[in-house]
Write a protein that holds these residues in place. Structure first.
Motif, mmCIF file in Angstrom:
data_model
loop_
_atom_site.group_PDB
_atom_site.id
_atom_site.type_symbol
_atom_site.label_atom_id
_atom_site.label_comp_id
_atom_site.label_asym_id
_atom_site.label_seq_id
_atom_site.Cartn_x
_atom_site.Cartn_y
_atom_site.Cartn_z
ATOM 1 N N UNK A 181 -34.461 4.988 2.176
ATOM 2 C CA UNK A 181 -33.700 4.381 1.057
ATOM 3 C C UNK A 181 -34.287 3.062 0.459
ATOM 4 N N UNK A 182 -34.809 2.313 1.089
ATOM 5 C CA UNK A 182 -35.694 1.152 0.713
ATOM 6 C C UNK A 182 -36.586 1.628 -0.252
ATOM 7 N N UNK A 183 -37.762 2.612 0.132
ATOM 8 C CA UNK A 183 -38.754 3.324 -0.745
ATOM 9 C C UNK A 183 -38.069 3.810 -2.150
ATOM 10 N N UNK A 184 -36.975 4.165 -2.239
ATOM 11 C CA UNK A 184 -36.294 4.824 -3.439
ATOM 12 C C UNK A 184 -35.995 3.471 -3.982
ATOM 13 N N UNK A 185 -35.204 2.613 -3.559
ATOM 14 C CA UNK A 185 -34.697 1.497 -4.306
ATOM 15 C C UNK A 185 -36.059 0.782 -4.801
ATOM 16 N N UNK A 186 -37.002 0.150 -4.067
ATOM 17 C CA UNK A 186 -37.889 -0.312 -4.812
ATOM 18 C C UNK A 186 -38.724 0.586 -5.668
ATOM 19 N N UNK A 187 -38.936 1.723 -5.479
ATOM 20 C CA UNK A 187 -39.566 2.687 -6.633
ATOM 21 C C UNK A 187 -38.632 2.674 -7.858
ATOM 22 N N UNK A 188 -37.448 2.746 -7.866
ATOM 23 C CA UNK A 188 -36.566 2.453 -8.919
ATOM 24 C C UNK A 188 -36.689 1.171 -9.747
ATOM 25 N N UNK A 189 -37.098 0.129 -8.826
ATOM 26 C CA UNK A 189 -37.265 -1.044 -9.660
ATOM 27 C C UNK A 189 -38.698 -1.186 -9.899
ATOM 28 N N UNK A 190 -39.470 -0.193 -9.855
ATOM 29 C CA UNK A 190 -40.766 -0.267 -10.419
ATOM 30 C C UNK A 190 -41.861 -0.926 -9.586
ATOM 31 N N UNK A 191 -41.608 -0.708 -8.378
ATOM 32 C CA UNK A 191 -42.846 -1.218 -7.334
ATOM 33 C C UNK A 191 -44.205 -0.394 -7.737
#
Lengths: 471, 460
Positions: free
Chosen positions: A295-305
């Motif tokens: 879940x953390x990976x997908x949030x960070x991905x959405x924020x453009x990590x």
């Protein structure tokens, strides 16, 4: 100067090895890890027992001699600098782990026990004592308790105050009080245990502490997420916690911090990034840990990590965490003096706070690196400067006043885990108000009517004028 | 001028030199975080702030700031420091503690109290020509050899003559290896040896002084292993002592003299690498650029010299030759979880040489080498990175602290169940032998140089 009568008395009690008033002892007990602060005590004593502490305090109280309790002197608020002279009471010889009670899941310790050593002993039994201040390799549990130390795991597990459940303490009068016990429930009167935790040596000297332990988590995963945009990183922090995920650690470092940490540790941190998050999740089952990490990976991905890396093994994880642990001292390489604060805001305001720090740094033309325990809103804006440049130091002071002001405006506090000491005493009133200060002084008076306990700490002679900001 | 005035003048000059020479930037760089303390053996033993790197730096700064006088207690505290420099790799702020200590020791040596200075200065005066000319050192060792072999040693022991010596000197006398006055050059018969197999490069052997007379065998094995690994080996004739014993006790001028001689001799020999098999010497050699920093015509060559210096383990590991060895029977284990081993495996442990680890930063080399050796169960010594208390001549001048330290090292050795303690420096080797002797474990535990163990297992 210690009057001869007191000197002879202490010499007789402790012997020349444990009562010292020679220059060497005085100089080496005149500082802690706080920059630009040094003041010689008049004597240093090393008690071995509660009864010796009683004797020392009774004597000091009678003669109105300031008392400065000291663990490893690794604090950052001037907490153990003897600013009014007096006797430094070094608790390092009372350093035993008295009991590990696996039935009640508690440990009873003497205050001089080294934090890291305690962790090792506890972990050997499959148990866990979460508070992990960055200084834990040298800090003592007594010091941690007196300063209410936090650490990297504060977000999920809480800090020292959440684990101390019982204390034995010597009052300035020489009387011994015991508070709490091996009890998870105890509402018998005011909670003196919690009152003493974080009291910065201004009320009593603790001689024994009982802390609670929890079962050690079996699984742990660590990842590093890099962002080209500092705002995206800060927003990710708010969103992770907002999504109901409480990571064991959620640490933040900005670009200048990343650069120096990499230079020292050589662990492959991406030095071209504006911010990184070090995220750790632990638990009893790998499935639930993995679910959180995904879940953390997908949030960070959405924020453009720009980069998401997961540590492959314990060693890699330890390396990543080590990078963060040594961030403060590593910053000391840039310039001779490093001033670190711990302004703290509600976690939903992290992004605003980081932005404000950047703006203030630019306004005063200073180099301020920011890292910290972003998950619990506890940031460490750190200014690299030079104590010999008085003009610049003046700007540093102004900048930090602005930062404290901003933190309070955002619903935060002037210090999240370092304590007030002498450094933040002038700002305490901003946070707790006039009535708050008066009440705290009343409590101090009840414990220490003669004001011998660590004078000059917490309460300032005069409070700073708070600027009225209209924006 | 009466003696009181002379004394005041001496103290004033000492203070002035400290104020002038202590690097104030370095003193400022110490942020007093205290991260050095868990690494410091004297802090560990005493628990006293003053006996820690943070404390000693605070004392130096207090002198530089005029807050205190460099009195006798100050001197004693600086002398108590082992100079192991374990504080440096753990210092996040990269404070050059070793340099600050040298600057302090320099001043203390220069302006020592007359009563104390005569023995120390006298000793240096006596020692300098011996260490400068290798020939003379070998002559000294002939005398030691004669003492050991002529029956005089037996006689002295029998007649209880040695009881007049302090206890720690008696122990030293007992554990001292047999001196060999011939040195490596005579033993291997020449100054130049050709590589076997594929050639990697040319190595100049730094033979050392103590190494060459008390540990000649180790030097012989070093030459053999180097040629086996594919290096041409030269042993430059005119090389001198590395200067470490002089530098550490404050006589930097003599150390500089030795350094220049070595830089010149090895420069003339046109080598690719300079091999050191003693961490203490190697650490001195890799800092020649710092030692000669103020001498314009020397600093360049000294820097070239310094980068060529490599520990023997590192040079051996560069060779492809040893990769084909059968995998070590058992991989390294921590002391906490020793594994049952086959009958023919030997359990060994390794005591770090502080200067190899903290100054040359090559502490992993010997470990990697040990993992290559067949039938060897290498168990890490808990706290193996902590100084053993040898520290040059520290164990002779601070016997109490040195004994306390080595006794605590032996406790860790016990946990490993090792029958051999390996080291990579002669001083550490002798000190660990002292530890074994104090533990009365001579029949159970051997102490060896890593090179000798490697040679024994591989070449025989």
């Amino acid at each position: 100067m210690i009057v001869n009568e007191v000197r002879q008395d202490l010499l007789q009690l402790l012997g020349p090895e444990r009562y010292r008033d020679d220059k060497e002892a005085l100089v080496t007990h005149s500082y802690d890890a706080t920059p630009m602060l040094q003041s010689l005590p008049d004597a240093v004593v090393y008690p071995d027992s509660t009864s010796e502490v009683q004797h020392i305090l009774r004597l000091a109280n009678k003669h109105r001699i300031p008392i400065v309790p000291r663990g490893a002197a690794s604090n950052l608020c001037g907490g153990t600098v003897p600013v009014s002279g007096g006797i430094v009471v070094a608790m390092t010889r009372m350093n035993k782990l008295l009991e590990l009670d696996t039935d009640n899941l508690t440990a009873t310790v003497q205050p001089g026990l080294n934090t890291k050593q305690f962790h090792r002993e506890v972990e050997k039994r499959g148990l866990f004592y979460p508070p992990d201040p960055s200084s834990m390799v040298i800090s003592t549990l007594g010091g941690n308790i007196m300063e209410g130390a936090g650490g990297l795991r504060g977000l999920k597990y809480g800090t020292t105050k959440d684990y101390v459940i019982g204390l034995e303490a010597v009052l300035p009068s020489g009387e011994v009080i015991t508070t709490g016990g091996k009890l998870y429930k105890d509402v018998a009167g005011y909670d003196l245990t919690k009152l003493l935790v974080g009291s910065e040596g201004t009320l009593a000297i603790i001689t024994e502490a009982t802390v609670k332990l929890i079962p050690a988590p079996r699984v742990r995963q660590t990842m590093l997420v890099a962002f080209q945009d500092i705002y995206a990183a800060a927003r990710s922090v708010s969103r992770i916690v907002g999504a109901g995920i409480i990571p064991a650690t959620l640490e933040f470092m900005d670009q200048p911090t990343i650069r120096v940490v990499e230079e020292y540790n050589h662990i492959g941190l991406p030095i071209d990034m504006q911010a990184v998050l070090l995220i750790e999740q632990d638990g009893q089952e790998s499935a639930s840990v993995q679910k959180d990490m995904d879940a953390i990976v997908s949030i960070c991905g959405e924020e453009g990590a720009a980069r998401i890396e997961t540590a492959r093994d314990e060693r890699e994880a330890e390396q990543l965490m080590k990078a963060r642990r040594s961030a403060l001292s590593t910053l000391a390489r840039i310039r001779p003096t490093t001033i670190l604060e711990d302004a703290t805001v509600p976690r939903s305001r992290i992004a605003d706070m980081v932005l404000a720090i950047n703006r203030i740094a630019a306004q005063y033309e200073l180099n301020i690196c920011t890292f910290g325990h972003a998950g619990d809103g506890n940031l460490h804006p750190t200014c690299t400067t030079d104590a010999r440049n008085t003009e610049e130091i003046h700007r540093v002071e102004q900048a930090f006043a602005d930062i404290f002001e901003e933190a309070i405006r955002l619903g935060g506090t002037i210090t999240g885990e370092h304590g007030v000491g002498t450094v933040k005493a002038p700002y305490l009133e901003w946070k707790v108000g006039e009535a708050g200060i008066a009440l705290m002084k009343g409590i101090k008076q009840a414990f220490d009517p003669n004001g011998i306990m660590n004078p000059g700490k917490i309460f300032a002679k005069s409070a700073r004028k708070r600027l009225v900001i209209t924006r | 001028m009466n003696s009181r005035e002379q004394d005041d003048q001496r103290k004033g000059a000492l203070k002035q030199q400290l104020v002038n020479t202590l690097d104030y930037e370095q003193l400022m760089n110490c942020m007093r975080c205290g991260f050095c303390q868990p690494a410091c053996p004297t802090f560990h033993q005493t628990g006293l702030e003053a006996a820690s790197p943070r404390g000693r730096i605070a004392l130096m700064k207090a002198v530089a700031d005029g807050l205190m006088e460099p009195d006798e207690a100050f001197k004693q505290q600086m002398d108590l420091c082992l100079g192991c420099r374990a504080c440096e790799p753990v210092c996040p702020s990269d404070v050059k503690y070793g340099q600050l200590l040298e600057q302090t020791k320099d001043a203390l040596f220069e302006h020592a109290e007359p009563a104390g200075a005569i023995p120390l200065r006298g000793l240096h005066k006596f020692a300098k020509p011996i260490f400068k000319r290798h020939r003379r050192l070998r002559l000294m060792s002939t005398i030691l050899h004669a003492y050991q072999r002529s029956g005089l040693q037996r006689l002295a022991n029998k007649g209880n003559l040695l009881r007049w010596l302090p206890a720690h000197m008696q122990t030293m006398e007992r554990i001292m290896p047999h001196a060999d006055s011939r040195g490596v050059v005579k033993r291997v018969g020449g100054h130049r040896f050709e590589a076997k197999g594929e050639r990697i490069g040319t190595v100049g052997l730094f033979r050392g002084c103590i190494m060459d007379v008390l540990f000649t065998e180790t030097n012989v094995n070093t030459v053999r292993l180097l040629t086996e690994s594919g290096y041409d080996v030269v042993i430059p004739k005119e090389q001198s002592c590395c200067g470490a014993l002089f530098s550490h006790s404050g006589d930097r001028d003599t150390a500089r003299e030795f350094a220049k001689q070595n830089v010149k001799v090895f420069g003339d020999a046109k080598v690719d690498y300079i091999a050191s098999n003693a961490g203490g010497c190697g650490a001195m050699l890799v800092e020649y650029d710092h030692l000669l920093a103020d001498e314009a015509e020397w600093v360049g060559p000294a820097r070239e010299f310094a980068v060529q210096v490599k520990d023997i383990s590192e040079l051996l590991l560069r060779s492809q030759r040893w990769n084909q060895l059968p995998e070590a029977a058992v991989q390294s284990k921590t002391a906490a979880q020793p594994e049952t081993t086959r009958d023919d495996t030997v359990t060994v442990t390794y005591q770090d040489s502080c200067h190899l680890r903290n100054v040359m930063r090559a502490g992993e080399g010997p470990r990697q080498l040990l993992r290559l050796i067949p039938d060897t169960n290498f168990v890490e010594l808990e706290g193996g990175e902590v100084c053993c208390g040898s520290a040059g001549i520290y164990n002779l001048v601070q016997p109490q602290m040195a004994n306390d330290i080595v006794d605590s090292r032996m406790e860790a050795v016990r946990d490993t169940k090792a029958s051999i303690i390996l080291t990579s420096n002669p001083g550490c080797l002798l000190q660990m032998k002292v530890g074994v002797e104090r533990e009365k474990a001579n029949d159970r535990i051997q102490v060896m140089h890593v090179v000798d163990y490697f040679a024994e297992k591989i070449l025989k």
